[in-house]
Design a protein around this motif. Sequence first.
Motif, PDB file in Angstrom:
ATOM      1  N   ARG A   6       0.818  -1.211   0.000  1.00 28.35           N
ATOM      2  CA  ARG A   6       0.000   0.000   0.000  1.00 28.35           C
ATOM      3  C   ARG A   6       0.856   1.266   0.000  1.00 28.35           C
ATOM      4  O   ARG A   6       0.507   2.271  -0.641  1.00 28.35           O
ATOM      5  CB  ARG A   6      -0.924  -0.003   1.225  1.00 28.35           C
ATOM      6  N   GLY A   7       1.985   1.235   0.708  1.00 27.12           N
ATOM      7  CA  GLY A   7       2.828   2.430   0.774  1.00 27.12           C
ATOM      8  C   GLY A   7       3.352   2.842  -0.578  1.00 27.12           C
ATOM      9  O   GLY A   7       3.358   4.028  -0.927  1.00 27.12           O
ATOM     10  N   ILE A   8       3.815   1.883  -1.369  1.00 24.39           N
ATOM     11  CA  ILE A   8       4.285   2.197  -2.722  1.00 24.39           C
ATOM     12  C   ILE A   8       3.111   2.625  -3.593  1.00 24.39           C
ATOM     13  O   ILE A   8       3.213   3.585  -4.370  1.00 24.39           O
ATOM     14  CB  ILE A   8       5.025   0.992  -3.329  1.00 24.39           C
ATOM     15  N   ALA A   9       1.986   1.939  -3.463  1.00 24.93           N
ATOM     16  CA  ALA A   9       0.809   2.298  -4.259  1.00 24.93           C
ATOM     17  C   ALA A   9       0.390   3.740  -3.991  1.00 24.93           C
ATOM     18  O   ALA A   9       0.017   4.479  -4.913  1.00 24.93           O
ATOM     19  CB  ALA A   9      -0.342   1.344  -3.945  1.00 24.93           C
ATOM     20  N   ASP A  10       0.463   4.166  -2.735  1.00 18.57           N
ATOM     21  CA  ASP A  10       0.024   5.519  -2.368  1.00 18.57           C
ATOM     22  C   ASP A  10       0.895   6.613  -2.982  1.00 18.57           C
ATOM     23  O   ASP A  10       0.461   7.761  -3.080  1.00 18.57           O
ATOM     24  CB  ASP A  10       0.005   5.670  -0.843  1.00 18.57           C
ATOM     25  N   THR A  11       2.113   6.280  -3.392  1.00 18.60           N
ATOM     26  CA  THR A  11       2.960   7.290  -4.043  1.00 18.60           C
ATOM     27  C   THR A  11       2.456   7.619  -5.444  1.00 18.60           C
ATOM     28  O   THR A  11       2.777   8.681  -5.983  1.00 18.60           O
ATOM     29  CB  THR A  11       4.418   6.810  -4.163  1.00 18.60           C
ATOM     30  N   GLY A  12       1.680   6.708  -6.038  1.00 20.18           N
ATOM     31  CA  GLY A  12       1.219   6.914  -7.403  1.00 20.18           C
ATOM     32  C   GLY A  12       2.318   6.822  -8.438  1.00 20.18           C
ATOM     33  O   GLY A  12       2.148   7.242  -9.587  1.00 20.18           O
ATOM     34  N   PHE A  13       3.463   6.264  -8.040  1.00 13.36           N
ATOM     35  CA  PHE A  13       4.640   6.274  -8.913  1.00 13.36           C
ATOM     36  C   PHE A  13       4.614   5.154  -9.942  1.00 13.36           C
ATOM     37  O   PHE A  13       5.188   5.295 -11.025  1.00 13.36           O
ATOM     38  CB  PHE A  13       5.898   6.163  -8.052  1.00 13.36           C
ATOM     39  N   LEU A  14       3.986   4.040  -9.627  1.00 14.90           N
ATOM     40  CA  LEU A  14       3.971   2.884 -10.523  1.00 14.90           C
ATOM     41  C   LEU A  14       2.639   2.810 -11.266  1.00 14.90           C
ATOM     42  O   LEU A  14       1.576   2.817 -10.638  1.00 14.90           O
ATOM     43  CB  LEU A  14       4.191   1.587  -9.737  1.00 14.90           C
ATOM     44  N   ASP A  15       2.711   2.732 -12.586  1.00 18.41           N
ATOM     45  CA  ASP A  15       1.513   2.620 -13.410  1.00 18.41           C
ATOM     46  C   ASP A  15       1.547   1.314 -14.196  1.00 18.41           C
ATOM     47  O   ASP A  15       2.347   1.161 -15.132  1.00 18.41           O
ATOM     48  CB  ASP A  15       1.436   3.778 -14.409  1.00 18.41           C
ATOM     49  N   PRO A  16       0.702   0.334 -13.843  1.00 21.61           N
ATOM     50  CA  PRO A  16       0.633  -0.886 -14.647  1.00 21.61           C
ATOM     51  C   PRO A  16      -0.060  -0.617 -15.976  1.00 21.61           C
ATOM     52  O   PRO A  16      -0.862   0.316 -16.102  1.00 21.61           O
ATOM     53  CB  PRO A  16      -0.184  -1.841 -13.777  1.00 21.61           C
ATOM     54  N   SER A  17       0.245  -1.430 -16.950  1.00 25.34           N
ATOM     55  CA  SER A  17      -0.359  -1.277 -18.274  1.00 25.34           C
ATOM     56  C   SER A  17      -0.285  -2.599 -19.012  1.00 25.34           C
ATOM     57  O   SER A  17       0.633  -3.391 -18.797  1.00 25.34           O
ATOM     58  CB  SER A  17       0.375  -0.192 -19.072  1.00 25.34           C
ATOM     59  N   ARG A  18      -1.239  -2.836 -19.893  1.00 27.42           N
ATOM     60  CA  ARG A  18      -1.209  -4.046 -20.704  1.00 27.42           C
ATOM     61  C   ARG A  18      -0.581  -3.761 -22.060  1.00 27.42           C
ATOM     62  O   ARG A  18      -0.941  -2.797 -22.735  1.00 27.42           O
ATOM     63  CB  ARG A  18      -2.629  -4.594 -20.901  1.00 27.42           C
ATOM     64  N   SER A  19       0.384  -4.577 -22.441  1.00 28.18           N
ATOM     65  CA  SER A  19       1.017  -4.502 -23.748  1.00 28.18           C
ATOM     66  C   SER A  19       0.659  -5.751 -24.543  1.00 28.18           C
ATOM     67  O   SER A  19       0.248  -6.769 -23.972  1.00 28.18           O
ATOM     68  CB  SER A  19       2.533  -4.379 -23.605  1.00 28.18           C
ATOM     69  N   GLN A  20       0.839  -5.682 -25.850  1.00 21.84           N
ATOM     70  CA  GLN A  20       0.321  -6.757 -26.698  1.00 21.84           C
ATOM     71  C   GLN A  20       1.282  -7.062 -27.846  1.00 21.84           C
ATOM     72  O   GLN A  20       1.942  -6.167 -28.377  1.00 21.84           O
ATOM     73  CB  GLN A  20      -1.038  -6.329 -27.252  1.00 21.84           C
ATOM     74  N   VAL A  21       1.344  -8.342 -28.219  1.00 22.57           N
ATOM     75  CA  VAL A  21       2.236  -8.819 -29.277  1.00 22.57           C
ATOM     76  C   VAL A  21       1.481  -9.841 -30.120  1.00 22.57           C
ATOM     77  O   VAL A  21       0.597 -10.543 -29.623  1.00 22.57           O
ATOM     78  CB  VAL A  21       3.512  -9.467 -28.688  1.00 22.57           C
ATOM     79  N   THR A  22       1.843  -9.926 -31.403  1.00 25.56           N
ATOM     80  CA  THR A  22       1.307 -10.949 -32.283  1.00 25.56           C
ATOM     81  C   THR A  22       2.452 -11.647 -33.002  1.00 25.56           C
ATOM     82  O   THR A  22       3.532 -11.075 -33.169  1.00 25.56           O
ATOM     83  CB  THR A  22       0.326 -10.353 -33.316  1.00 25.56           C
ATOM     84  N   SER A  23       2.231 -12.881 -33.394  1.00 24.48           N
ATOM     85  CA  SER A  23       3.206 -13.602 -34.222  1.00 24.48           C
ATOM     86  C   SER A  23       2.512 -14.040 -35.497  1.00 24.48           C
ATOM     87  O   SER A  23       1.409 -14.609 -35.454  1.00 24.48           O
ATOM     88  CB  SER A  23       3.782 -14.802 -33.461  1.00 24.48           C
ATOM     89  N   LEU A  24       3.144 -13.749 -36.624  1.00 21.92           N
ATOM     90  CA  LEU A  24       2.568 -13.993 -37.942  1.00 21.92           C
ATOM     91  C   LEU A  24       3.562 -14.726 -38.831  1.00 21.92           C
ATOM     92  O   LEU A  24       4.781 -14.532 -38.705  1.00 21.92           O
ATOM     93  CB  LEU A  24       2.183 -12.671 -38.614  1.00 21.92           C
ATOM     94  N   ARG A  25       3.046 -15.526 -39.740  1.00 20.75           N
ATOM     95  CA  ARG A  25       3.885 -16.192 -40.734  1.00 20.75           C
ATOM     96  C   ARG A  25       3.505 -15.634 -42.103  1.00 20.75           C
ATOM     97  O   ARG A  25       2.414 -15.873 -42.606  1.00 20.75           O
ATOM     98  CB  ARG A  25       3.678 -17.701 -40.690  1.00 20.75           C
ATOM     99  N   PRO A  26       4.385 -14.850 -42.737  1.00 20.56           N
ATOM    100  CA  PRO A  26       4.062 -14.250 -44.037  1.00 20.56           C
ATOM    101  C   PRO A  26       3.833 -15.318 -45.109  1.00 20.56           C
ATOM    102  O   PRO A  26       4.336 -16.439 -45.021  1.00 20.56           O
ATOM    103  CB  PRO A  26       5.306 -13.418 -44.353  1.00 20.56           C
TER     104      PRO A  26
END
Length: 473
Positions: A274-294
Amino acid sequence: MGGGEVPHGFPVPNPTISYWQSPPHPIASHRTTSILPTTTTFDYIIIGSGVSGAAVAYKLLHRDPTLSILMLEARTAASAASGRNGGHCRAGWWLNFKEYAAAFGEDEAIKFEQLEEQNVLDIANFVHEHNVECDFQDVETSDTYYTEEAWTELLEVIRLREKAYRRRSDVKPLINRSIWHGQNAREHLGLPNILGTVTYPAHTQNPYLLVCRMLELSLEKGLNLQTNTLALAVHPVSATCEGTEKWAVQTERGTVRAKEVVLATNAYTNALHRGIADTGFLDPSRSQVTSLRPEHDMSRHPAAQHKSIGLNDRGSGDYMMIRAPGLKGAGDVIYGGGRGVSPTREMGVTDDSTINPKIEEYLKQSAPEVFSRQAWGEKSTEVRDWSGITCYTPDTFPLVGEVPGENGLWASVGMNGHGMAMAFRSAEALVTMMTTGKEPVWFPKSFRIERAWKKPKMDVRPEGATLGPVAVL
């Protein structure tokens, strides 16, 4: 994980399966002891089995094999961002040199660049020393640009950086770079629409296999790994009569104890502390990747000879790599990025059990466009789509050190989607602090954890990612 609903912000069950995680590693669901050792007081408990946690465990046990270390992983081994990134191992954030120098000074900007470059070299040395089978390839990576504005800014960064190094006779870049302009750049990479590129040595790999091998080496030295064991809370406890017990970690399977605890929890840190969360310093986010065969065989395409490419001013800082001949999935294109398609840029999302369909469509359209339809073909075979949860900070640097006011609680978190270029060296710094009480001389002050409780000198969070280089999940 156990039954019941997972609290908000913690790792969700049944995440998407990344390209690298099929098939699962033999230690994926490993439990060193069938019963959680709740009656033992360990020297260290490490929460998280990604590259940060694995590196801390390895480096501690390499120094002192007699240490007792318990590692808790909410899901399977290396199941978070470390096991689901884009497969690059590259020192790409030298492109932020101008902003770093303005915010922190030239010495700190150089110190960070040296850490990033040494981190990549250290991983390569680790792979070769231990004969790690992780599809590790020495490649030429490139940072490419499509717009005059971005290319001009990049050339200015290069000039400022070169001037800074000329003023420093005691340090030189560890990695040499080459600049390609216009048609020379287009011919070099075989990408028809770029205006310029900078190339330099780097690597591609299966990151999941790399981290699992780190864990295996620590298991051989006595690490107790408990997968599918969600840590729910960390709190100090009263010392025993021997004065050894300091921290307790509550899990779904019981409470475990240690003299010291290491948070290697990255995007899930806010939920646990909670202490780290209260600083507002860390922002989680979802990233995305795809794999393709040309449709067409890309093995002779110029980009296939380089394999690791950052498309820095295209879309959302896209990035891609091409699987080398002789590897499983040879010729597959791994393409990531596209967060700008999302109105929220996927900020605040900690659910990697799903993907954003708009980003999925963007990635699948972008890959053929980058190469040209003539080179790619009219069709693609979809191999796999996956997501992962990354963690960002206002100044793009991780939090590394002892949590202020909480003696014996340590953290190396907030890798900004760039853990393969920062986490291994950050773990070295953290272990040095834990075992000697001192920071290494090469450790950037801009990584110090206490800055989370202060106003940052630099804040790029409106964009939710890095300044210039790609953020590689």
